[in-house]
Design a protein around this motif. Structure first.
Motif, PDB file in Angstrom:
ATOM      1  N   THR A  97      41.270  48.672  58.741  1.00 35.94           N
ATOM      2  CA  THR A  97      42.002  49.777  59.364  1.00 35.94           C
ATOM      3  C   THR A  97      43.132  50.257  58.467  1.00 35.94           C
ATOM      4  OG1 THR A  97      41.492  48.902  61.565  1.00 35.94           O
ATOM      5  CG2 THR A  97      43.268  50.521  61.407  1.00 35.94           C
TER       6      THR A  97
ATOM      7  N   LEU B  34      41.613  52.321  55.688  1.00 34.66           N
ATOM      8  CA  LEU B  34      41.266  53.685  56.100  1.00 34.66           C
ATOM      9  C   LEU B  34      42.512  54.563  56.200  1.00 34.66           C
ATOM     10  CD1 LEU B  34      38.527  53.076  58.827  1.00 34.66           C
ATOM     11  CD2 LEU B  34      38.223  53.898  56.491  1.00 34.66           C
TER      12      LEU B  34
ATOM     13  N   VAL C 293      34.740  51.172  56.461  1.00 30.44           N
ATOM     14  CA  VAL C 293      34.039  51.594  57.674  1.00 30.44           C
ATOM     15  C   VAL C 293      33.018  50.543  58.095  1.00 30.44           C
ATOM     16  CG1 VAL C 293      32.459  53.311  58.635  1.00 30.44           C
ATOM     17  CG2 VAL C 293      34.406  54.054  57.253  1.00 30.44           C
TER      18      VAL C 293
ATOM     19  N   THR D 146      32.585  48.621  61.687  1.00 28.29           N
ATOM     20  CA  THR D 146      31.362  48.733  62.491  1.00 28.29           C
ATOM     21  C   THR D 146      30.687  47.373  62.663  1.00 28.29           C
ATOM     22  OG1 THR D 146      30.113  49.342  60.491  1.00 28.29           O
ATOM     23  CG2 THR D 146      30.961  51.134  61.868  1.00 28.29           C
TER      24      THR D 146
ATOM     25  N   SER E 137      25.653  47.810  58.808  1.00 28.18           N
ATOM     26  CA  SER E 137      26.986  47.434  58.325  1.00 28.18           C
ATOM     27  C   SER E 137      26.901  46.415  57.203  1.00 28.18           C
ATOM     28  CB  SER E 137      27.829  46.883  59.477  1.00 28.18           C
ATOM     29  OG  SER E 137      27.954  47.822  60.518  1.00 28.18           O
TER      30      SER E 137
END
Length: 424
Positions: A60, A63, A120, A124, A140
């Motif tokens: 996170t 990102l 990502v 996921t 993933s």
């Protein structure tokens, strides 16, 4: 040392080394202890405590760090009273505008899309655990396993440093907000690569689904194969029964693919070094540089350190990688029975150094952004950059296609006569 015979009940009691293929019986290890193959010293198990919530937090953060990387410049120059800024995507768009679509996509893929996709995929994967979603876990883990070798933020940061040295005599340099963010992003991505283990994620999904995967006691360990992605031990099949990933190529397929990629890379190496890779217009003069002439130019301008870096990354590394893979192929072909561990070390070195050849292409994309074209300075890529990009891609393909277990096929050490061993 204990030898494994047919007393195999679950795959948790057996590990097949990804490096040499030795069947190794697992023993309990401490939380912070790593386990290595007794024959080739390939890491078999990382004993650190694994926290999925920690993986999600890092992904996170990664990102979120992409936002300032895209919006803010990492470097600006002041040239003749004008400020010219560069973001990570500016060079990509300019390369495409100049007609170098392949080079532009390669820079975009390695410097931006791969680290973004990796973050990502980690998120996921954890979502798949919570939702008990096997197809989502497959996609993933496929992304995490196949993309990590193409993540090159560290190479991009080195390229920025090279551009700074190149431009320091022409203009004033101003470092932007995105530069320290890129450094932090690299650390985050490195932490994810080291932490995230597809094997552990698949094991947790099996626990969520209350699956106990067993191996028949009658199966001979020499007939077992493990999935290169999720490490599930199973009898031979074309695709893994758990993650559906394609199993290892046969020896013939691996050698054929490696030779094909290597031949393409070797052919492309000639125009990559003969055709100009960059063209600079300065004070009305057109200066075309091949890779080697660019190195000489840096030496003449007293940029010895930068010249050495470019020489190693753009000339020594591609040639050394081609020669290294060629040497391994010839040893396999002539069935050499000694120095297997040294050749294994060479194999891992060849795989690791391949990405550093991207330095020249990253430098090109940054220079294209910062040098104010149409005025006193005008920088544009040459078609040698396309050939060089082919060299980088196909040498990496050739290293990936080569199955390291073939290096150990004719191993005559005492371990090769047993079906298994133990690691500690």
């Amino acid at each position: 040392m204990a030898t494994i015979h047919n007393a195999i009940t679950t795959n948790s009691e057996l590990r097949l080394c990804q490096g040499c293929g030795l069947a190794v019986s697992s023993t309990p290890i401490k939380e912070n202890q790593d386990a290595y193959c007794p024959r080739c010293e390939t890491q078999l198990y990382r004993g650190h405590r694994h926290s999925c919530s920690g993986d999600v937090a890092l992904a996170t953060v990664g990102l979120l760090l992409f936002i300032p990387v895209v919006l803010y410049p990492f470097l600006s120059i002041r040239l003749f009273g004008e400020y010219i800024s560069a973001t990570l995507l500016d060079g990509v768009f300019l390369l495409i505008d100049e007609g170098f679509v392949f080079v532009g996509f390669l820079v975009l893929f390695c410097g931006f899309l791969v680290p973004l996709a990796h973050c990502v995929c980690v998120i996921t994967a954890n979502l798949a655990l919570k939702q008990n979603n096997t197809p989502l876990m497959r996609w993933s883990m496929y992304g995490i396993y196949h993309l990590k070798h193409w993540m090159m933020i560290d190479v991009y940061i080195v390229s920025i440093a090279i551009c700074c040295f190149k431009l320091t005599d022409y203009s004033d340099l101003i470092f932007g907000l995105a530069l320290p963010v890129l450094v932090v992003l690299q650390l985050v991505c490195l932490a994810l690569v080291l932490r995230v283990s597809p094997r552990k994620y698949w094991q947790r999904l099996d626990e969520v689904q209350y699956l106990e995967r067993t191996i028949s006691k009658e199966v001979n360990p020499s007939e077992l194969h493990d999935c290169p992605q999720c490490h599930l031990i199973q009898t031979h099949s074309e695709h893994c029964v758990r993650c559906h990933n394609k199993m290892k190529r046969t020896a013939k397929q691996s050698l054929q693919a490696t030779w094909a990629y290597l031949i393409v890379a070797t052919i492309a190496l000639i125009p990559a070094n003969v055709i100009p890779i960059s063209i600079l217009f300065t004070n009305g003069a057109r200066l075309e540089d091949t890779i080697f002439s660019g190195v000489i130019s840096l030496v003449d301008n007293d940029m010895l350190v930068i010249a050495i870096i470019i020489f190693i990354a753009s000339i020594v590394v591609p040639v050394a990688k081609i020669l290294g893979i060629l040497y391994l192929l010839l040893c396999i072909h002539f069935k050499r029975t000694v120095f297997h561990r040294q050749r294994m070390m060479l194999f891992y070195i060849v795989k690791w150094i391949g990405k550093w050849s991207m330095v020249d292409l990253f430098v090109m994309s940054i220079m294209l952004t910062l040098v104010d074209r149409g005025q006193v300075l005008n920088f544009t890529p040459g078609f040698g950059a396309v050939a060089f990009g082919v060299v980088v891609v196909f040498t990496m393909f050739s290293a990936d296609a080569l199955d390291p277990r073939l290096i150990w096929k004719n191993h005559t050490h005492k371990h090769s006569t047993s079906t298994g061993d133990t690691f500690s």
